[in-house]
Design a protein around this motif. Sequence first.
Motif, PDB file in Angstrom:
ATOM      1  N   ILE A   1       0.885  -1.175   0.000  1.00  0.00           N
ATOM      2  CA  ILE A   1       0.000   0.000   0.000  1.00  0.00           C
ATOM      3  C   ILE A   1       0.917   1.217   0.000  1.00  0.00           C
ATOM      4  O   ILE A   1       1.431   1.616   1.044  1.00  0.00           O
TER       5      ILE A   1
ATOM      6  N   ILE B   1      -3.493   5.915   3.353  1.00  0.00           N
ATOM      7  CA  ILE B   1      -4.317   4.705   3.280  1.00  0.00           C
ATOM      8  C   ILE B   1      -3.718   3.627   4.171  1.00  0.00           C
ATOM      9  O   ILE B   1      -4.437   2.950   4.908  1.00  0.00           O
ATOM     10  N   LEU B   2      -2.401   3.484   4.146  1.00  0.00           N
ATOM     11  CA  LEU B   2      -1.744   2.488   4.985  1.00  0.00           C
ATOM     12  C   LEU B   2      -2.029   2.751   6.462  1.00  0.00           C
ATOM     13  O   LEU B   2      -2.368   1.828   7.207  1.00  0.00           O
TER      14      LEU B   2
ATOM     15  N   ASN C   1      -4.591   4.307   7.759  1.00  0.00           N
ATOM     16  CA  ASN C   1      -5.997   4.018   8.043  1.00  0.00           C
ATOM     17  C   ASN C   1      -6.258   2.518   8.121  1.00  0.00           C
ATOM     18  O   ASN C   1      -6.968   2.053   9.011  1.00  0.00           O
ATOM     19  N   VAL C   2      -5.700   1.755   7.202  1.00  0.00           N
ATOM     20  CA  VAL C   2      -5.899   0.301   7.188  1.00  0.00           C
ATOM     21  C   VAL C   2      -5.309  -0.322   8.453  1.00  0.00           C
ATOM     22  O   VAL C   2      -5.964  -1.115   9.135  1.00  0.00           O
TER      23      VAL C   2
ATOM     24  N   ARG D   1      -7.231   0.768  11.758  1.00  0.00           N
ATOM     25  CA  ARG D   1      -8.521   0.083  11.883  1.00  0.00           C
ATOM     26  C   ARG D   1      -8.317  -1.367  12.327  1.00  0.00           C
ATOM     27  O   ARG D   1      -9.022  -1.878  13.190  1.00  0.00           O
ATOM     28  N   ARG D   2      -7.314  -2.014  11.757  1.00  0.00           N
ATOM     29  CA  ARG D   2      -7.053  -3.406  12.108  1.00  0.00           C
ATOM     30  C   ARG D   2      -6.525  -3.536  13.543  1.00  0.00           C
ATOM     31  O   ARG D   2      -6.874  -4.460  14.269  1.00  0.00           O
TER      32      ARG D   2
ATOM     33  N   VAL E   1      -0.991  -7.023   6.204  1.00  0.00           N
ATOM     34  CA  VAL E   1      -0.953  -6.272   4.936  1.00  0.00           C
ATOM     35  C   VAL E   1       0.103  -6.886   4.017  1.00  0.00           C
ATOM     36  O   VAL E   1      -0.160  -7.157   2.836  1.00  0.00           O
TER      37      VAL E   1
ATOM     38  N   ILE F   1      -5.182  -8.747   4.546  1.00  0.00           N
ATOM     39  CA  ILE F   1      -6.156  -7.650   4.585  1.00  0.00           C
ATOM     40  C   ILE F   1      -5.840  -6.700   3.438  1.00  0.00           C
ATOM     41  O   ILE F   1      -4.696  -6.572   3.008  1.00  0.00           O
ATOM     42  N   SER F   2      -6.856  -6.055   2.950  1.00  0.00           N
ATOM     43  CA  SER F   2      -6.690  -5.125   1.846  1.00  0.00           C
ATOM     44  C   SER F   2      -7.660  -3.963   2.047  1.00  0.00           C
ATOM     45  O   SER F   2      -8.300  -3.858   3.081  1.00  0.00           O
ATOM     46  N   PHE F   3      -7.780  -3.140   1.050  1.00  0.00           N
ATOM     47  CA  PHE F   3      -8.672  -1.993   1.139  1.00  0.00           C
ATOM     48  C   PHE F   3      -9.339  -1.783  -0.206  1.00  0.00           C
ATOM     49  O   PHE F   3      -8.895  -2.318  -1.223  1.00  0.00           O
ATOM     50  N   GLU F   4     -10.404  -1.021  -0.178  1.00  0.00           N
ATOM     51  CA  GLU F   4     -11.120  -0.693  -1.408  1.00  0.00           C
ATOM     52  C   GLU F   4     -11.448   0.777  -1.368  1.00  0.00           C
ATOM     53  O   GLU F   4     -12.037   1.258  -0.396  1.00  0.00           O
TER      54      GLU F   4
END
Length: 67
Positions: A13, A18-19, A21-22, A25-26, A54, A59-62
């Motif tokens: 990522i 974004i990294l 945030n991901v 959250r995790r 990651v 886990i990933s993101f959209e």
Amino acid sequence: MRDEYLREAKKVISDPNILINVVSRRVKQLRRGHRPLVESLEKLNPEDIALREVIEGKISFELQTES
């Protein structure tokens, strides 16, 4: 947080926002009792577990786009 995990996660990522945030959250999920998606022989803190998840593609993101 381990520097090598952070460097590897940035390859997956590339956008730092974004990294963050991901991973954050995790980390919250892990602290609430969710089970890690990766195994480790050593004791890792939640931040390192999230980064490993990651790196290993667990886990990933959209991104949502406005229509």
